[in-house]
Design an enzyme around this catalytic site. Structure first.
Site, PDB file in Angstrom:
ATOM      1  N   TYR A   1       0.824  -1.209   0.000  1.00 21.18           N
ATOM      2  CA  TYR A   1       0.000   0.000   0.000  1.00 21.18           C
ATOM      3  C   TYR A   1       0.864   1.268   0.000  1.00 21.18           C
ATOM      4  O   TYR A   1       0.351   2.354   0.228  1.00 21.18           O
ATOM      5  CB  TYR A   1      -0.931   0.012   1.208  1.00 21.18           C
ATOM      6  CG  TYR A   1      -1.901  -1.144   1.237  1.00 21.18           C
ATOM      7  CD1 TYR A   1      -3.056  -1.122   0.455  1.00 21.18           C
ATOM      8  CD2 TYR A   1      -1.664  -2.263   2.026  1.00 21.18           C
ATOM      9  CE1 TYR A   1      -3.951  -2.184   0.476  1.00 21.18           C
ATOM     10  CE2 TYR A   1      -2.553  -3.329   2.045  1.00 21.18           C
ATOM     11  CZ  TYR A   1      -3.693  -3.292   1.268  1.00 21.18           C
ATOM     12  OH  TYR A   1      -4.573  -4.347   1.284  1.00 21.18           O
TER      13      TYR A   1
ATOM     14  N   TYR B   1     -10.812  -1.047   1.827  1.00 25.79           N
ATOM     15  CA  TYR B   1     -10.700  -0.712   3.251  1.00 25.79           C
ATOM     16  C   TYR B   1      -9.395   0.025   3.536  1.00 25.79           C
ATOM     17  O   TYR B   1      -9.275   0.735   4.533  1.00 25.79           O
ATOM     18  CB  TYR B   1     -10.842  -1.963   4.107  1.00 25.79           C
ATOM     19  CG  TYR B   1      -9.570  -2.709   4.418  1.00 25.79           C
ATOM     20  CD1 TYR B   1      -9.040  -2.729   5.703  1.00 25.79           C
ATOM     21  CD2 TYR B   1      -8.891  -3.439   3.429  1.00 25.79           C
ATOM     22  CE1 TYR B   1      -7.876  -3.426   6.001  1.00 25.79           C
ATOM     23  CE2 TYR B   1      -7.741  -4.141   3.715  1.00 25.79           C
ATOM     24  CZ  TYR B   1      -7.239  -4.125   5.000  1.00 25.79           C
ATOM     25  OH  TYR B   1      -6.088  -4.820   5.293  1.00 25.79           O
ATOM     26  N   ARG B   2      -8.414  -0.146   2.698  1.00 24.49           N
ATOM     27  CA  ARG B   2      -7.190   0.659   2.685  1.00 24.49           C
ATOM     28  C   ARG B   2      -6.669   0.612   1.254  1.00 24.49           C
ATOM     29  O   ARG B   2      -7.054  -0.250   0.478  1.00 24.49           O
ATOM     30  CB  ARG B   2      -6.143   0.170   3.689  1.00 24.49           C
ATOM     31  CG  ARG B   2      -5.645  -1.233   3.426  1.00 24.49           C
ATOM     32  CD  ARG B   2      -4.414  -1.574   4.255  1.00 24.49           C
ATOM     33  NE  ARG B   2      -4.690  -1.856   5.647  1.00 24.49           N
ATOM     34  CZ  ARG B   2      -3.828  -2.484   6.453  1.00 24.49           C
ATOM     35  NH1 ARG B   2      -2.666  -2.894   5.996  1.00 24.49           N
ATOM     36  NH2 ARG B   2      -4.122  -2.711   7.713  1.00 24.49           N
TER      37      ARG B   2
END
Length: 574
Positions: free
Chosen positions: A123, A513-514
């Site tokens: 991420y 969600y992320r």
């Protein structure tokens, strides 16, 4: 003078070597020096001098040391305008040092990018949203302030890893299990604030926060809930507050910097059952999800139900070339052979049962019966463990293959998966990126997503590589994309796969969600009710408490007034 020498981040040699391998072995092009946006070289030099006066030379990093503050899996490394690079890094040891950093940043209006351990890999890791930000690395704030055995909670600083907390509990013979994610080198605080999850009954970490200490942009310090009462005996025992509850404002947030966190742990139970279930066919996922959605809602399965795909097991066994050397995605006939060779299903689920022995055995029998009735192709296996002489069960008494992170034992077990697509004769640079939508726990919806994901991946020459985590009413589906960063065709394919997944997710209202720092604006745009009222509300808060827009600009798509007005906002790379 600031240091160009990389610091030691982990006392454990295994973890330190793994960190070095990921970051120092990932660069395919040299880093270029960048400045904070709108800051002259002269002012930047003055700011660095002031940081050094506060932190000492080894607490301020520049030059070659900035290689620890990039995304090691960056897809855009060949494009300096898109590459995210810090201008410097500061490493505070205390709240007082952090306050001094904020004072300097406000003076020169230098944007900061804050993280605890920088291990949110896939991420963006520690890479800033705005290139040129100064990285605020909190790994030296690493005190375990308290672990309370009677009430099963811990109070930790951001630099405390899951492995640190586990080792502390074992060394002090405390009858508690911390919840840990799949990799133990990350920060308890960082993972929790990013809504990460583990595998014990306290697995949804952000739902088990019990009091935060937060430093605001102006250096003021606030504590939340009962932790905000100086002499409270219930500081970490209750989520109740008096008036608005503000803890949620600091999850995935750029409104403040969390410096202490209370989090609930799980008391060592008398008994634990390790349960696995596997199913042979892709289509079986529909009935698997429907059954375990019911069991999760009823609390019969008390923790995250983790389901991994066949490709994950292939990746853990070796490289893709060892599994399939032909062109295109691995064909079905070869997947069937690999299932037999590895003795696994197309879908492989694992969960635990916890509590008094008679309760565990009762739930186990009920689950076995329901699985036999509703999942006729499934293979269900279980093993029950209980404490000696009526004592609580120690995690170390459960074999790793049955326990591991399901009993709170951290490791680095899944790191080898990222090497899946590396050349067989050596070379290449392993990387991964995730697309992780929130999907209803509906078998039909999940099967649809699986088939869409498979087509998008295979159309670009990749295999379906995924897992998912069933919560009470929704699941987090992780499209896990490994690639060889040194291979341009791999990078191009990953970009196309990500775009395809994003497009399908957005059309269904499935927010991630992320997400990777490059795509935070794009995901934030999902929240469009009443002309993006949510974003407008948070931006009002941002402008009020961070008027100079210094704290993590652009995080989760929230920008301060300075960046909105100067039009430096980037809308992502989709």
């Amino acid at each position: 003078m600031a240091s160009t020498k990389l610091p030691i981040r982990y006392e454990d040699p295994e973890y330190q070597d793994a960190h070095r391998a990921v970051f120092q072995g990932s660069l395919t092009r040299p880093l270029k020096q960048v400045l904070p946006p709108g800051i002259s070289q002269a002012d930047f030099n003055l700011a660095i001098e002031e940081f050094v006066r506060v932190l000492g030379s080894n607490g301020v990093l520049i030059g070659d040391a900035i290689s620890d503050y990039v995304d090691p899996y960056e897809l855009h490394e060949d494009n300096d305008s898109e590459r995210k690079v810090a201008s410097a890094a500061v490493l505070p040891r205390s709240v007082e040092e952090l306050q001094s950093i904020l004072k300097v940043a406000n003076k020169y209006t230098i944007p900061l990018w804050t993280f605890s351990r920088g291990k949110n890999l896939g991420y963006g890791g520690p890479a800033p949203r705005v290139s040129g930000s100064v990285a605020v690395d909190l790994h030296r704030m690493n005190r375990i302030i308290e672990v309370n055995e009677k009430f099963s909670y811990a109070v930790v600083e951001p630099g405390v890893t899951f492995t640190d907390l586990y080792n502390y509990c074992v060394e002090n013979k405390l009858s508690v299990w911390p919840s840990v994610p799949s990799l133990g080198w990350g920060s308890v605080v960082g993972n929790t604030l990013d809504r990460g999850t583990g595998f014990t009954p306290t697995a949804t970490h952000h739902q088990n926060i019990s009091g935060l200490e937060v430093v605001l942009a102006d250096g003021d310090v606030v504590r939340t809930g009962q932790f905000g009462i100086s002499n409270s005996k219930a500081a970490h025992l209750s989520k109740f507050s008096f008036g608005p509850s503000i803890e949620g404002l600091f999850l995935q947030s750029n409104l403040g910097i969390v410096t202490k966190m209370g989090i609930w742990l799980y008391p060592q139970p008398p008994a634990y059952a390790s349960c696995t279930i596997d199913l042979p066919n892709l289509e079986d996922v529909e009935h698997l999800v429907d059954l375990f959605n019911e069991l999760r809602q009823m609390g019969v399965v008390p923790n995250t139900f983790y389901v991994s795909s066949l490709t994950e097991w292939i990746a853990m066994a070796g490289t893709r070339k060892q599994a399939w050397s032909g062109p295109g995605p691995i064909p079905l006939w070869r997947l069937r052979e690999l299932q037999k060779e590895l003795d696994v299903g197309f879908w492989n689920g694992k969960f635990g049962l916890y509590g008094p022995l008679e309760v565990v055995e009762g739930h186990l029998e009920a689950i076995k019966r329901l699985a036999a009735e509703r999942l006729p192709t499934a293979r269900f296996r279980s093993q029950v463990y209980s404490g000696k002489d009526g004592q609580p069960l120690k995690a170390e008494d459960v074999p790793t293959e049955d326990g591991g992170f399901f009993v709170g034992v951290p490791s680095l077990w899944s790191l080898p998966m990222i090497k899946f697509r590396l050349p067989e004769n050596g070379g290449g640079v392993a990387g991964h990126i995730d697309y992780s939508p929130i999907i209803p726990s509906s078998g039909k919806a999940v099967l649809e997503w699986v088939k869409l994901s498979q087509k998008i991946c295979e159309d670009n020459g990749f295999d379906l590589f995924c897992d998912f985590f069933i919560h009470e009413r929704h699941l987090i589906f992780v499209n896990f994309m490994t690639f060889d960063k040194a291979n341009p065709s791999d990078r191009l394919a990953i970009k196309e796969i990500f775009r395809g997944l994003f497009k399908e997710g957005k059309s269904r209202g499935y927010s991630a969600y992320r997400t990777h720092v490059n795509f935070m604006d794009a995901v934030a745009d999902f929240y469009d009710f009443n002309n993006h009222a949510y974003r407008r509300f948070v931006e009002q808060l941002k402008d009020s408490i961070d008027p100079n827009s210094i704290l993590s600009p652009g995080k989760q798509g929230i920008w301060g007034r300075r960046f909105r007005q100067t039009n430096t906002k980037l809308r992502g790379l989709l």
